[in-house]
Design a protein around this motif. Structure first.
Motif, PDB file in Angstrom:
ATOM      1  N   ILE A 272     116.391  77.335  90.727  1.00 45.37           N
ATOM      2  CA  ILE A 272     115.300  76.948  89.826  1.00 45.37           C
ATOM      3  C   ILE A 272     114.231  78.036  89.796  1.00 45.37           C
ATOM      4  O   ILE A 272     113.718  78.410  88.733  1.00 45.37           O
ATOM      5  N   TYR A 273     113.901  78.557  90.970  1.00 45.57           N
ATOM      6  CA  TYR A 273     112.915  79.635  91.080  1.00 45.57           C
ATOM      7  C   TYR A 273     113.381  80.862  90.288  1.00 45.57           C
ATOM      8  O   TYR A 273     112.628  81.441  89.489  1.00 45.57           O
ATOM      9  N   LEU A 274     114.631  81.240  90.461  1.00 47.60           N
ATOM     10  CA  LEU A 274     115.199  82.393  89.771  1.00 47.60           C
ATOM     11  C   LEU A 274     115.182  82.175  88.258  1.00 47.60           C
ATOM     12  O   LEU A 274     114.883  83.091  87.485  1.00 47.60           O
ATOM     13  N   ALA A 275     115.502  80.950  87.843  1.00 49.14           N
ATOM     14  CA  ALA A 275     115.520  80.639  86.413  1.00 49.14           C
ATOM     15  C   ALA A 275     114.140  80.819  85.789  1.00 49.14           C
ATOM     16  O   ALA A 275     113.996  81.391  84.704  1.00 49.14           O
ATOM     17  N   HIS A 276     113.101  80.347  86.486  1.00 49.49           N
ATOM     18  CA  HIS A 276     111.744  80.448  85.939  1.00 49.49           C
ATOM     19  C   HIS A 276     111.231  81.884  85.980  1.00 49.49           C
ATOM     20  O   HIS A 276     110.469  82.296  85.095  1.00 49.49           O
ATOM     21  N   LEU A 277     111.611  82.660  86.967  1.00 42.91           N
ATOM     22  CA  LEU A 277     111.251  84.080  86.983  1.00 42.91           C
ATOM     23  C   LEU A 277     111.821  84.791  85.764  1.00 42.91           C
ATOM     24  O   LEU A 277     111.174  85.659  85.168  1.00 42.91           O
ATOM     25  N   THR A 278     113.027  84.424  85.394  1.00 41.17           N
ATOM     26  CA  THR A 278     113.691  85.049  84.249  1.00 41.17           C
ATOM     27  C   THR A 278     113.102  84.536  82.942  1.00 41.17           C
ATOM     28  O   THR A 278     112.915  85.307  81.992  1.00 41.17           O
ATOM     29  N   GLU A 279     112.789  83.271  82.900  1.00 42.44           N
ATOM     30  CA  GLU A 279     112.205  82.676  81.696  1.00 42.44           C
ATOM     31  C   GLU A 279     110.853  83.311  81.376  1.00 42.44           C
ATOM     32  O   GLU A 279     110.502  83.522  80.219  1.00 42.44           O
ATOM     33  N   LYS A 280     110.090  83.670  82.416  1.00 36.87           N
ATOM     34  CA  LYS A 280     108.782  84.297  82.237  1.00 36.87           C
ATOM     35  C   LYS A 280     108.885  85.818  82.103  1.00 36.87           C
ATOM     36  O   LYS A 280     107.867  86.516  82.046  1.00 36.87           O
ATOM     37  N   LYS A 281     110.114  86.339  82.080  1.00 37.81           N
ATOM     38  CA  LYS A 281     110.386  87.777  81.917  1.00 37.81           C
ATOM     39  C   LYS A 281     109.885  88.615  83.087  1.00 37.81           C
ATOM     40  O   LYS A 281     109.677  89.824  82.958  1.00 37.81           O
ATOM     41  N   VAL A 282     109.668  87.987  84.233  1.00 40.83           N
ATOM     42  CA  VAL A 282     109.403  88.770  85.437  1.00 40.83           C
ATOM     43  C   VAL A 282     110.674  89.528  85.807  1.00 40.83           C
ATOM     44  O   VAL A 282     110.605  90.647  86.323  1.00 40.83           O
ATOM     45  N   LYS A 283     111.810  88.902  85.564  1.00 36.14           N
ATOM     46  CA  LYS A 283     113.118  89.555  85.743  1.00 36.14           C
ATOM     47  C   LYS A 283     113.803  89.629  84.385  1.00 36.14           C
ATOM     48  O   LYS A 283     113.966  88.610  83.715  1.00 36.14           O
ATOM     49  N   PRO A 284     114.211  90.823  83.957  1.00 41.25           N
ATOM     50  CA  PRO A 284     114.901  90.934  82.660  1.00 41.25           C
ATOM     51  C   PRO A 284     116.233  90.173  82.649  1.00 41.25           C
ATOM     52  O   PRO A 284     116.601  89.575  81.645  1.00 41.25           O
ATOM     53  N   LEU A 285     116.932  90.219  83.776  1.00 35.24           N
ATOM     54  CA  LEU A 285     118.259  89.601  83.888  1.00 35.24           C
ATOM     55  C   LEU A 285     118.401  89.055  85.300  1.00 35.24           C
ATOM     56  O   LEU A 285     117.874  89.630  86.250  1.00 35.24           O
TER      57      LEU A 285
ATOM     58  N   SER B 294     119.417  85.610  80.776  1.00 33.25           N
ATOM     59  CA  SER B 294     118.315  86.470  80.355  1.00 33.25           C
ATOM     60  C   SER B 294     117.696  85.895  79.087  1.00 33.25           C
ATOM     61  O   SER B 294     118.307  85.074  78.402  1.00 33.25           O
ATOM     62  N   LYS B 295     116.486  86.352  78.759  1.00 34.40           N
ATOM     63  CA  LYS B 295     115.879  86.000  77.481  1.00 34.40           C
ATOM     64  C   LYS B 295     116.475  86.826  76.343  1.00 34.40           C
ATOM     65  O   LYS B 295     116.321  86.484  75.181  1.00 34.40           O
ATOM     66  N   ASN B 296     117.148  87.915  76.700  1.00 33.16           N
ATOM     67  CA  ASN B 296     117.623  88.871  75.701  1.00 33.16           C
ATOM     68  C   ASN B 296     119.101  89.155  75.904  1.00 33.16           C
ATOM     69  O   ASN B 296     119.522  89.557  76.992  1.00 33.16           O
ATOM     70  N   ASN B 297     119.888  88.970  74.865  1.00 33.25           N
ATOM     71  CA  ASN B 297     121.330  89.218  74.953  1.00 33.25           C
ATOM     72  C   ASN B 297     121.661  90.674  75.276  1.00 33.25           C
ATOM     73  O   ASN B 297     122.747  90.962  75.780  1.00 33.25           O
ATOM     74  N   LYS B 298     120.719  91.571  74.987  1.00 35.32           N
ATOM     75  CA  LYS B 298     120.977  93.002  75.228  1.00 35.32           C
ATOM     76  C   LYS B 298     121.316  93.257  76.692  1.00 35.32           C
ATOM     77  O   LYS B 298     122.269  93.982  77.005  1.00 35.32           O
ATOM     78  N   TYR B 299     120.553  92.658  77.596  1.00 39.03           N
ATOM     79  CA  TYR B 299     120.780  92.884  79.027  1.00 39.03           C
ATOM     80  C   TYR B 299     122.080  92.220  79.493  1.00 39.03           C
ATOM     81  O   TYR B 299     122.801  92.759  80.337  1.00 39.03           O
ATOM     82  N   ILE B 300     122.374  91.062  78.914  1.00 35.65           N
ATOM     83  CA  ILE B 300     123.638  90.391  79.242  1.00 35.65           C
ATOM     84  C   ILE B 300     124.818  91.240  78.778  1.00 35.65           C
ATOM     85  O   ILE B 300     125.819  91.390  79.495  1.00 35.65           O
ATOM     86  N   ASP B 301     124.712  91.805  77.579  1.00 34.54           N
ATOM     87  CA  ASP B 301     125.792  92.648  77.045  1.00 34.54           C
ATOM     88  C   ASP B 301     126.034  93.867  77.931  1.00 34.54           C
ATOM     89  O   ASP B 301     127.186  94.239  78.206  1.00 34.54           O
TER      90      ASP B 301
ATOM     91  N   LEU C  98     119.848  73.662  82.411  1.00 32.36           N
ATOM     92  CA  LEU C  98     118.485  74.048  82.783  1.00 32.36           C
ATOM     93  C   LEU C  98     118.116  75.388  82.152  1.00 32.36           C
ATOM     94  O   LEU C  98     117.041  75.551  81.571  1.00 32.36           O
ATOM     95  N   LEU C  99     119.028  76.357  82.261  1.00 34.07           N
ATOM     96  CA  LEU C  99     118.761  77.683  81.719  1.00 34.07           C
ATOM     97  C   LEU C  99     118.540  77.628  80.217  1.00 34.07           C
ATOM     98  O   LEU C  99     117.611  78.248  79.683  1.00 34.07           O
ATOM     99  N   GLN C 100     119.372  76.885  79.528  1.00 31.70           N
ATOM    100  CA  GLN C 100     119.250  76.801  78.074  1.00 31.70           C
ATOM    101  C   GLN C 100     117.987  76.048  77.665  1.00 31.70           C
ATOM    102  O   GLN C 100     117.362  76.367  76.654  1.00 31.70           O
ATOM    103  N   ASN C 101     117.597  75.037  78.453  1.00 33.69           N
ATOM    104  CA  ASN C 101     116.344  74.338  78.177  1.00 33.69           C
ATOM    105  C   ASN C 101     115.130  75.250  78.334  1.00 33.69           C
ATOM    106  O   ASN C 101     114.079  75.016  77.726  1.00 33.69           O
ATOM    107  N   LEU C 102     115.277  76.290  79.140  1.00 36.08           N
ATOM    108  CA  LEU C 102     114.203  77.268  79.324  1.00 36.08           C
ATOM    109  C   LEU C 102     114.275  78.393  78.295  1.00 36.08           C
ATOM    110  O   LEU C 102     113.491  79.344  78.355  1.00 36.08           O
ATOM    111  N   GLY C 103     115.213  78.283  77.357  1.00 32.79           N
ATOM    112  CA  GLY C 103     115.340  79.297  76.311  1.00 32.79           C
ATOM    113  C   GLY C 103     116.089  80.542  76.742  1.00 32.79           C
ATOM    114  O   GLY C 103     115.949  81.604  76.119  1.00 32.79           O
TER     115      GLY C 103
END
Length: 433
Positions: A13-26, A67-74, A40-45
């Motif tokens: 949960i902590y990791l998910a929110h760090l990523t949702e707030k863009k503290v972590k790109p991926l 991630s918030k951005n598909n670029k980093y996932i790709d 949970l991840l999808q509910n956080l966008g």
């Protein structure tokens, strides 16, 4: 949301929110996961993907990346999906950068492992990476982790009294740290400026133009640095270096902020190599000493022209010119095939004889044009009839290996909707420009 806290791993949960707030790109989750984790991840966008990798014994393992951005996932998927886990230097370096960890910390951990760093008990326990000794970036990142940790802890306290959200986990025992507020942080000379997206007294055009792409509140005042440059200029004219001419007057003006009496005259800053001059009121210089490019009072103030200042002092910094370029006949930092696009010659490193390499001058022209593009954050509001700029920002910071300046790990996207062309580059590239 409270149901997730009862059913899912607290660290996840902590990791998910760090990523949702863009503290972590991926981020990557390697422990068992199921549909609830993905919900949970999808509910956080967040965008999600499952990647398959292979252990050294050829056994298959699944990783959930988000991630918030598909670029980093790709990027992650293209490098690691259906590949063996090698744990070599190159692989660890790429993973660390994608996860938003400072480059200095990644390299130090690869080479030295869990070396004593001075951050134990001062925030290290909040992080998902091991900070390097004396790191300049980590003290700026820890408060971001801390803020998210505290917000999750408050939710848990409300839902389960006298409980600690992360008790006895890898991110336990939050330690508060106090960061210095900086020399100028409370100075009333710091006048607000429009389009200052991070409240550091630079508008976004100036952030791009100057390479100050931290895009987070900072006490690293650019105005004061330019004050020091101007203050150090010789008063004697020269043909091959910048100098100043002081035009003092008999009258004085009272600073509306501190009451100091300032000469009514101005200083003339001269760059004979480029045939450039700039007149700056002594009052403007007074405010720059306090960290502000704006001067006067908050109701009626003027703004120092940062673009002109940068042109005047471009000769002062050639440290970022060290990268060698292939197919560069005259070694000016520009590939031969593009010299003509800037009106320059590929057999002359200084085509206009202004003692500025053609590559430096081309970079200056490009960054000036980019800084003047209209900026849009909302993808639904972008225009269809003009070139525009978008910034994909993250809270992670990357340290320039040359000057040590911290730069946001996000990217800039330039789009020409008329020609249906887009170009994306990391913000560290704009810093070099």
């Amino acid at each position: 949301m409270p149901n997730y806290y009862q059913k899912l791993d607290k660290e996840f949960i902590y990791l998910a929110h760090l990523t949702e707030k863009k503290v972590k790109p991926l981020s990557r989750w390697e422990t068992d996961f199921n549909a609830q984790n993905i919900d949970l991840l999808q509910n956080l966008g967040l965008k999600t993907r499952v990647v398959t990798r292979y252990l050294q014994n050829s056994r298959e393992t699944k990783e959930l990346i988000f991630s918030k951005n598909n670029k980093y996932i790709d990027i992650y998927e293209n490098h690691f999906n259906n590949q063996p886990i090698k744990n070599n230097y190159k692989e660890k370096l790429l993973e660390g950068k994608l996860f938003g960890y400072p480059s200095c910390c990644i390299k130090n951990f690869i080479e030295n492992g869990y070396k004593e760093n001075g951050f134990e008990g001062r925030g290290q326990e909040l992080l998902f990476y091991w900070a390097c000794p004396g790191c300049k970036v980590t003290p700026q990142i820890i408060p971001l982790y801390r803020e998210i940790y505290e917000s999750l802890e408050k939710i848990e306290v409300r839902n389960r009294r006298n409980s600690n959200l992360f008790k006895k986990t890898a991110v336990s025992a939050l330690i508060m740290i106090t960061l210095g507020s900086g020399l100028h942080s409370q100075d009333a000379h710091l006048l607000p400026v429009k389009n200052d997206i991070d409240k550091n007294y630079l508008n976004y055009q100036e952030e791009i133009l100057s390479g100050y792409l931290k895009l987070s509140n900072s006490d690293d005042y650019l105005a004061y640095k330019y004050f020091q440059l101007i203050d150090s200029l010789p008063g004697d004219s020269a043909q091959d270096s910048c100098f100043r001419i002081d035009h003092k007057m008999r009258g004085v003006i009272e600073c509306p902020i501190c009451g100091e009496m300032v000469n009514m005259g101005y200083v003339e800053i001269c760059n004979p190599m480029r045939e450039l001059t700039m007149n700056l009121d002594y009052m403007g210089l007074h405010f720059m000493e306090k960290g502000s490019f704006s001067y006067g009072d908050s109701a009626n103030f003027q703004r120092v022209d940062l673009k002109k200042l940068k042109q005047l002092f471009n000769h002062q910094d050639d440290s970022h010119d060290s990268a060698q370029v292939a197919f560069d006949n005259d070694q000016d930092g520009l590939v031969d095939s593009v010299e003509s696009l800037f009106g320059m010659r590929n057999n002359d490193k200084d085509s206009d004889d202004n003692q500025l390499l053609d590559g430096d001058q081309a970079a200056e022209q490009l960054i000036e044009q980019i800084s003047e593009l209209p900026l849009f954050f909302d993808p639904d509001s972008v225009p269809d009839d003009q070139v525009f700029l978008q910034l994909d920002l993250f809270y992670g910071l990357e340290e320039c290996s040359i000057c040590g300046k911290s730069v946001n790990m996000g990217s800039a996207i330039i789009t020409n909707p008329i020609k249906d062309i887009s170009y994306s580059m990391p913000l560290i590239a704009l810093h070099y420009l």
